[in-house]
Design an enzyme around this catalytic site. Structure first.
Site, PDB file in Angstrom:
ATOM      1  N   GLY A  88       0.811  -1.201   0.000  1.00 21.57           N
ATOM      2  CA  GLY A  88       0.000   0.000   0.000  1.00 21.57           C
ATOM      3  C   GLY A  88       0.851   1.260   0.000  1.00 21.57           C
ATOM      4  N   GLY A 128       1.578   5.288   1.148  1.00 20.20           N
ATOM      5  CA  GLY A 128       1.551   5.927   2.454  1.00 20.20           C
ATOM      6  C   GLY A 128       2.758   5.620   3.310  1.00 20.20           C
ATOM      7  N   HIS A 129       3.680   4.787   2.784  1.00 19.38           N
ATOM      8  CA  HIS A 129       4.889   4.414   3.522  1.00 19.38           C
ATOM      9  C   HIS A 129       6.143   4.901   2.801  1.00 19.38           C
ATOM     10  CE1 HIS A 129       2.040   1.895   5.566  1.00 19.38           C
ATOM     11  NE2 HIS A 129       1.848   1.143   4.498  1.00 19.38           N
ATOM     12  N   LYS A 156       5.837  -7.944   2.592  1.00 15.80           N
ATOM     13  CA  LYS A 156       5.671  -7.768   4.040  1.00 15.80           C
ATOM     14  C   LYS A 156       4.528  -8.651   4.540  1.00 15.80           C
ATOM     15  CE  LYS A 156       4.977  -3.320   3.949  1.00 15.80           C
ATOM     16  NZ  LYS A 156       4.967  -3.212   2.478  1.00 15.80           N
ATOM     17  N   ASP A 216      -1.331  -8.371   1.336  1.00 16.73           N
ATOM     18  CA  ASP A 216      -0.134  -8.533   0.512  1.00 16.73           C
ATOM     19  C   ASP A 216       0.157 -10.007   0.258  1.00 16.73           C
ATOM     20  OD1 ASP A 216       0.204  -5.810   0.407  1.00 16.73           O
ATOM     21  OD2 ASP A 216       1.724  -5.724   1.980  1.00 16.73           O
ATOM     22  N   HIS A 238       0.058   0.894   9.777  1.00 13.77           N
ATOM     23  CA  HIS A 238      -1.281   1.241   9.299  1.00 13.77           C
ATOM     24  C   HIS A 238      -2.160   1.674  10.472  1.00 13.77           C
ATOM     25  CE1 HIS A 238       0.281  -2.075   6.674  1.00 13.77           C
ATOM     26  NE2 HIS A 238       0.063  -1.141   5.766  1.00 13.77           N
TER      27      HIS A 238
END
Length: 300
Positions: free
Chosen positions: A58, A60-61, A110, A115, A232
């Site tokens: 995702g 945002g990291h 991860k 995922d 998250h």
């Protein structure tokens, strides 16, 4: 739900616009806009000369994972929406682009349910495709799962609960370096797995992350810090008053060193060399990170 402030045009286009900015900034990168795949411009050359590597997850990291595409690291990375796994179709398109029939491809994932499911499904689809369309008996694709978290896993829990955190960066770096010097797929994979098995992480946060257009799921008090919070916003194992950086870092190091996952390593008493990775998820200043790094090194 508390809102956060962001530089943004349209929340639905934020991830794609960010990836466009990344590839405009760094000339060695290219972008598949439809699939949100960032890949090295010399991917065709890499496929002919070495094991190729891909990762993703995702958004945002950042800089994970597109920021790690380049020489000696990843060949490509695929991005989902903010805090959401890319679809199996996205992953499949990435795998098709970078797969090396001669040297093979390593997929680094991860340890999060979305995922694992989507990357795993894409790999199975890809292998079936290669067998049926290309008469390739045994496609050379392997997957490594990173689960370095020792913060919220109970002493009696199994490894299935260990989230993938900062050690993913070390896996990218070590596996990527080996691939770049021509190591075969089995060596690249086994070394990546060694890093995974010997990596231990605890995170902390001064506040929950604000998701564009969604805000924050909860709010910490002005004098609070949450230890073990996930990337998250998953709950940590302790919310406490902010103390000195020295006290905080020391307690995190103690948590890592005393975890059963580290303690059960073979020949632990004979080991002398340690790699310390101090990771910033994006909201801590470099000034503070310098202090945290100092305290971590001195604590170890």
């Amino acid at each position: 739900m508390t809102d956060g402030k962001h530089f943004i045009n349209d929340p639905t286009e934020l991830v794609l616009e960010s990836l466009k900015g990344l590839t405009l900034t760094y000339s060695h990168l290219a972008l598949d806009e439809k699939q949100k795949v960032v890949y090295a411009k010399n991917t065709s050359q890499l496929r002919e000369t070495q094991v190729t590597l891909m990762s993703g997850g995702g958004a945002g990291h950042e800089p994970a994972h597109s920021g790690y595409v380049g020489p000696g690291m990843l060949t490509a990375a695929v991005s989902g929406h903010v805090f959401a796994s890319p679809t199996s179709s996205q992953v499949l398109s990435c795998l098709r682009r970078i797969y090396s029939p001669e040297h093979g491809t390593l997929v680094i994932v991860k340890n999060y349910t979305g995922d694992i499911l989507n990357f795993g499904r894409a790999i199975e689809r890809f292998k079936a495709e290669r067998v049926s369309r290309n008469n390739e008996h045994d496609p050379k694709v392997e997957m490594v799962v990173v689960g370095d978290d020792v913060g919220v896993v109970g002493e009696e829990s199994e490894d299935v609960g260990r989230r993938g955190l900062a050690a993913t960066i070390l896996v990218h770096k070590v596996a990527g370096a080996l691939a770049a010097i021509g190591a075969p797929l089995d060596e690249v994979k086994s070394t990546a797995e060694f890093v995974c098995a010997n990596a231990f992480t605890v995170g902390c946060a001064l506040e929950a992350a604000s998701v564009p257009a969604a805000g924050k799921p909860r709010h910490l008090g002005a004098d609070q810090i949450e230890v073990g919070m996930g990337i998250h916003n998953e709950p940590g194992f302790r919310t406490t008053r902010i103390a000195s950086a020295r006290s905080l870092v020391s307690s995190i190091v103690d948590r890592i060193v005393s975890s059963r996952f580290l303690q059960r390593l073979p020949d632990l008493s004979e080991r002398r060399d340690v790699v310390i990775l101090v990771n910033n998820l994006g909201a801590v200043s470099n000034l503070e990170m310098g202090l945290v790094a100092k305290e971590a090194i001195e604590a170890v």
